[in-house]
Write an enzyme that holds these catalytic residues in place. Structure first.
Site, mmCIF file in Angstrom:
data_model
loop_
_atom_site.group_PDB
_atom_site.id
_atom_site.type_symbol
_atom_site.label_atom_id
_atom_site.label_comp_id
_atom_site.label_asym_id
_atom_site.label_seq_id
_atom_site.Cartn_x
_atom_site.Cartn_y
_atom_site.Cartn_z
ATOM 1 N N ASP A 117 0.833 -1.203 0.000
ATOM 2 C CA ASP A 117 0.000 0.000 0.000
ATOM 3 C C ASP A 117 0.868 1.253 0.000
ATOM 4 O O ASP A 117 2.031 1.219 0.397
ATOM 5 C CB ASP A 117 -0.900 0.031 1.241
ATOM 6 C CG ASP A 117 -1.896 -1.111 1.245
ATOM 7 O OD1 ASP A 117 -2.192 -1.645 0.164
ATOM 8 O OD2 ASP A 117 -2.369 -1.457 2.346
HETATM 9 N N1 URA Z 1 -1.316 -5.908 3.912
HETATM 10 C C1 URA Z 1 -1.824 -4.651 3.882
HETATM 11 O O1 URA Z 1 -2.890 -4.387 4.416
HETATM 12 N N2 URA Z 1 -1.126 -3.714 3.205
HETATM 13 C C2 URA Z 1 0.071 -3.938 2.624
HETATM 14 O O2 URA Z 1 0.680 -3.029 2.063
HETATM 15 C C3 URA Z 1 0.595 -5.245 2.685
HETATM 16 C C4 URA Z 1 -0.119 -6.214 3.333
#
Ligand code: URA
Length: 251
Positions: A117
């Protein structure tokens, strides 16, 4: 392999551009691994053994890699997309040749192996090896990934238990469980997952009654993020590290 072909394969431009760089004296080649200074090569068709070759293009040192496997320490506030919507793309953190490596005649460059993310930091692999991406992303492979999760509310034993025994996410009736989970301190846990569903950590933590405030991926397979790789920096994976990212930590 001809020097112009070597440059082309590493992403320095079309064959014509690469030949031009050499003819204009912008390319020097290290005679061997112990050479301190590279020597100029002006003939684009000069043959070299590509494996292990080091050279300098317009002042930048480069080492030949048949396939590129690199590790990026993803900083917060970057998107894993080539065409980001709101934040700078992680690809802007990589040098142009890595983004321009040709594959089957087309410019493909390296691609992220899965995504993090925008606000997540830590280990991200990139490669131009499509088979490797496919293998690493395969749910059957169960490559473990460790996330350090900073929580909004204090860690309670019940939270760890829920994450280990399984929580139900909205789009999936099958409970998803962490392969491992332990408290790091009052506000942080280390969570090991062997699959990669969309926003999985954030959704699992929410389903277990807490909230993710910050997320950092610290390990892939049995390789940890090297402490000397600062946020925003990248480096090549060594063959040993390439093995390690595909390997589970022995129980
Ligand atoms: N899980 C999440 O919620 N976000 C990420 O970036 C990676 C794993």
């Amino acid at each position: 392999m001809e020097l112009q072909e070597i440059l082309y394969s590493q992403g320095f431009g079309t064959r014509r551009v690469c030949a031009g760089l050499i003819q204009q004296g912008k390319v020097q080649v290290y005679a061997d691994n112990s050479a301190v200074e590279p020597v100029p090569v002006a003939d684009a068709a000069t043959e070299f053994v590509a494996d292990g070759l080091r050279f300098r293009v317009m002042g930048v040192d480069w080492a030949y890699h048949e396939k590129a496997y690199v590790l990026l320490h993803k900083p917060a506030g970057t998107e894993c997309s080539q065409k980001p919507s709101a934040w700078p793309s992680i690809y802007t953190l990589l040098p142009a040749p890595l983004r321009s490596r040709p594959q089957k005649g087309a410019v493909q460059g390296v691609q992220a192996v899965g995504r993090l993310d925008q606000d997540t930091t830590g280990m991200l692999l990139l490669t131009d090896d499509g088979t490797f991406i496919h293998r690493m992303n395969s749910p059957k492979r169960h490559v473990p990934k460790v996330y350090e999760v900073t929580l909004k509310h204090a860690v309670e034993p019940a939270l760890v238990q829920r994450l280990l025994s399984g929580v139900v996410l909205d789009d999936d009736p099958q409970p998803v469980r962490a392969a491992a989970c332990e408290a790091l301190d009052a506000q942080r846990i280390a969570l090991t997952l062997t699959e990669g569903k969309y926003h999985q950590v954030k959704r699992m933590v929410a389903a277990a009654g807490n909230r993710v405030e910050a997320l950092h991926r610290s390990q892939i397979g049995s390789m940890q993020l090297p402490p000397d790789l600062a946020p925003g920096q990248w480096r090549w994976l060594s063959p040993t590290e390439l093995q390690a990212v595909q390997t589970a930590v022995p129980a």
